[in-house]
Design a protein around this motif. Structure first.
Motif, PDB file in Angstrom:
ATOM      1  N   ASP A   1       0.832  -1.214   0.000  1.00 12.89           N
ATOM      2  CA  ASP A   1       0.000   0.000   0.000  1.00 12.89           C
ATOM      3  C   ASP A   1       0.863   1.260   0.000  1.00 12.89           C
ATOM      4  O   ASP A   1       0.937   1.985   0.996  1.00 12.89           O
ATOM      5  N   VAL A   2       1.508   1.516  -1.110  1.00 12.58           N
ATOM      6  CA  VAL A   2       2.320   2.728  -1.236  1.00 12.58           C
ATOM      7  C   VAL A   2       1.726   3.733  -2.226  1.00 12.58           C
ATOM      8  O   VAL A   2       2.190   4.869  -2.315  1.00 12.58           O
ATOM      9  N   PHE A   3       0.694   3.342  -2.966  1.00 12.29           N
ATOM     10  CA  PHE A   3       0.189   4.198  -4.040  1.00 12.29           C
ATOM     11  C   PHE A   3      -0.916   5.160  -3.627  1.00 12.29           C
ATOM     12  O   PHE A   3      -1.110   6.188  -4.259  1.00 12.29           O
ATOM     13  N   LEU A   4      -1.690   4.803  -2.618  1.00 10.34           N
ATOM     14  CA  LEU A   4      -2.846   5.632  -2.283  1.00 10.34           C
ATOM     15  C   LEU A   4      -2.835   6.076  -0.822  1.00 10.34           C
ATOM     16  O   LEU A   4      -2.315   5.388   0.043  1.00 10.34           O
ATOM     17  N   ARG A   5      -3.479   7.234  -0.593  1.00 10.41           N
ATOM     18  CA  ARG A   5      -3.681   7.856   0.714  1.00 10.41           C
ATOM     19  C   ARG A   5      -2.418   8.542   1.207  1.00 10.41           C
ATOM     20  O   ARG A   5      -1.311   8.199   0.849  1.00 10.41           O
ATOM     21  N   GLY A   6      -2.638   9.525   2.054  1.00 11.31           N
ATOM     22  CA  GLY A   6      -1.521  10.265   2.612  1.00 11.31           C
ATOM     23  C   GLY A   6      -1.164  11.495   1.797  1.00 11.31           C
ATOM     24  O   GLY A   6      -1.694  11.752   0.716  1.00 11.31           O
TER      25      GLY A   6
ATOM     26  N   GLU B   1       5.918   7.558  -6.062  1.00 13.07           N
ATOM     27  CA  GLU B   1       7.259   7.986  -6.477  1.00 13.07           C
ATOM     28  C   GLU B   1       8.174   8.242  -5.282  1.00 13.07           C
ATOM     29  O   GLU B   1       9.319   7.769  -5.237  1.00 13.07           O
ATOM     30  N   LEU B   2       7.690   9.000  -4.304  1.00 13.37           N
ATOM     31  CA  LEU B   2       8.514   9.279  -3.125  1.00 13.37           C
ATOM     32  C   LEU B   2       8.760   8.006  -2.331  1.00 13.37           C
ATOM     33  O   LEU B   2       9.888   7.737  -1.904  1.00 13.37           O
ATOM     34  N   GLU B   3       7.700   7.231  -2.134  1.00 11.94           N
ATOM     35  CA  GLU B   3       7.852   6.002  -1.364  1.00 11.94           C
ATOM     36  C   GLU B   3       8.894   5.075  -1.996  1.00 11.94           C
ATOM     37  O   GLU B   3       9.679   4.436  -1.295  1.00 11.94           O
TER      38      GLU B   3
ATOM     39  N   LYS C   1      14.121   2.484  -1.660  1.00  6.64           N
ATOM     40  CA  LYS C   1      15.417   2.220  -2.292  1.00  6.64           C
ATOM     41  C   LYS C   1      16.550   2.753  -1.431  1.00  6.64           C
ATOM     42  O   LYS C   1      17.568   2.089  -1.224  1.00  6.64           O
ATOM     43  N   ALA C   2      16.380   3.976  -0.942  1.00  5.04           N
ATOM     44  CA  ALA C   2      17.436   4.595  -0.140  1.00  5.04           C
ATOM     45  C   ALA C   2      17.680   3.817   1.158  1.00  5.04           C
ATOM     46  O   ALA C   2      18.798   3.772   1.657  1.00  5.04           O
TER      47      ALA C   2
ATOM     48  N   TYR D   1      11.054  16.525  -2.234  1.00  7.48           N
ATOM     49  CA  TYR D   1       9.857  16.052  -2.929  1.00  7.48           C
ATOM     50  C   TYR D   1       8.645  16.886  -2.537  1.00  7.48           C
ATOM     51  O   TYR D   1       7.822  17.239  -3.377  1.00  7.48           O
ATOM     52  N   ARG D   2       8.537  17.207  -1.253  1.00  8.48           N
ATOM     53  CA  ARG D   2       7.413  18.009  -0.777  1.00  8.48           C
ATOM     54  C   ARG D   2       7.418  19.389  -1.450  1.00  8.48           C
ATOM     55  O   ARG D   2       6.369  19.892  -1.859  1.00  8.48           O
ATOM     56  N   ALA D   3       8.586  19.963  -1.585  1.00  7.09           N
ATOM     57  CA  ALA D   3       8.696  21.276  -2.227  1.00  7.09           C
ATOM     58  C   ALA D   3       8.321  21.195  -3.701  1.00  7.09           C
ATOM     59  O   ALA D   3       7.622  22.080  -4.229  1.00  7.09           O
TER      60      ALA D   3
END
Length: 265
Positions: free
Chosen positions: A21-26, A34-36, A41-42, A257-259
């Protein structure tokens, strides 16, 4: 990230996994994972199971059979760890989803750990257009079908599940399973729940999600009993991630990413 680095510095045999569940919500769902992806990876994750919401195209529920794999294909192109889901089949090809494996083996000091990924039946049960051409197999049925194959090449079998806590208890009762790492129901399990599978008491974990976020830890100790690796001890707990000093590199990825997202919208 701070806690993970500390654990890796202290322990030799560590698997870091995500229940999906990385694609939806939040806050970042418009980025479609993309960020997740960058964070996983990092942090050098070892494996991830697909969650039910990973089959949906943002905005939620507006996908079609033609777009059913677009997010997943993009995701596969960018990850550096295996995506494990052994109970979803393409009805057309009869094969697993492109670039998704049912299980993977990890080796620690010569001991082979087979990790089997399973996901929820929700997408098929709820009739989502995104999954019209996919067949979701009942998790316990899929696990029983996979275990003989996995067990030929592994000494220990662990299930990485997005099937939900009630289903996780059923999975833990299957002989040959040593642990179930769960997700989906967002249950905060502070110490493992257990089921007896006829051989050992199998721990079941889940580290919240949705509203309450933790990093879960499960410790498993195995010994050779009657010529096979047997779970002889297990315990676990949740790390409270609030007020933990941020890893500078990970925080920088999030801030940037937030910016960028704010500038776009």
């Amino acid at each position: 990230a701070t806690i993970i680095e500390s654990v890796r510095n202290e322990e030799e045999n560590v698997l870091l996994v995500d229940g999906g569940d990385v694609f939806l919500r939040g806050e970042f769902q418009a980025g479609q994972g993309e960020l997740e992806t960058s964070l996983l990876k990092a942090l050098d994750y070892d494996a991830m199971a697909l969650g039910n919401n990973d089959f949906r195209v943002y905005p939620a529920g507006e996908g079609t059979p033609d777009s059913r794999y677009e997010q997943l294909k993009d995701y596969h192109r960018n990850v550096n760890f295996p995506i494990l889901t052994g109970n979803v089949i393409d009805r057309v090809t009869g094969k697993y989803i492109q670039n998704v494996k049912p299980w993977k083996s990890f080796t620690f000091s010569g001991v082979k750990v087979g990790m089997i990924g399973l996901t929820s039946m929700k997408p098929e049960i709820r009739g989502w257009d995104d999954v019209a051409d996919l067949d979701f197999i009942e998790p316990v049925e899929a696990l029983n079908a996979l275990l003989p194959e996995v067990s030929e090449k592994s000494d220990v079998n662990i299930v990485l599940s997005h099937a939900g806590n009630p289903e996780d208890h059923k999975l833990a009762q299957v002989p040959g399973v040593s642990a179930v790492i769960g997700a989906d129901t967002h249950k905060v399990i502070e110490t493992p729940e257990y089921e007896f599978n006829g051989e050992v008491m199998v721990p079941i974990t889940q580290a919240g999600g949705e509203q309450e976020h933790y990093l879960g830890r499960l410790n498993l100790t195995f010994e050779v009993v009657d010529a096979k690796m047997t779970l002889v001890e297990s315990d676990g707990f949740l790390y409270d991630v609030t007020n933990v000093p941020a890893d500078p590199e990970i925080q920088a990825i999030i801030d940037e990413y937030r910016a960028d997202l704010k500038a776009q919208f």
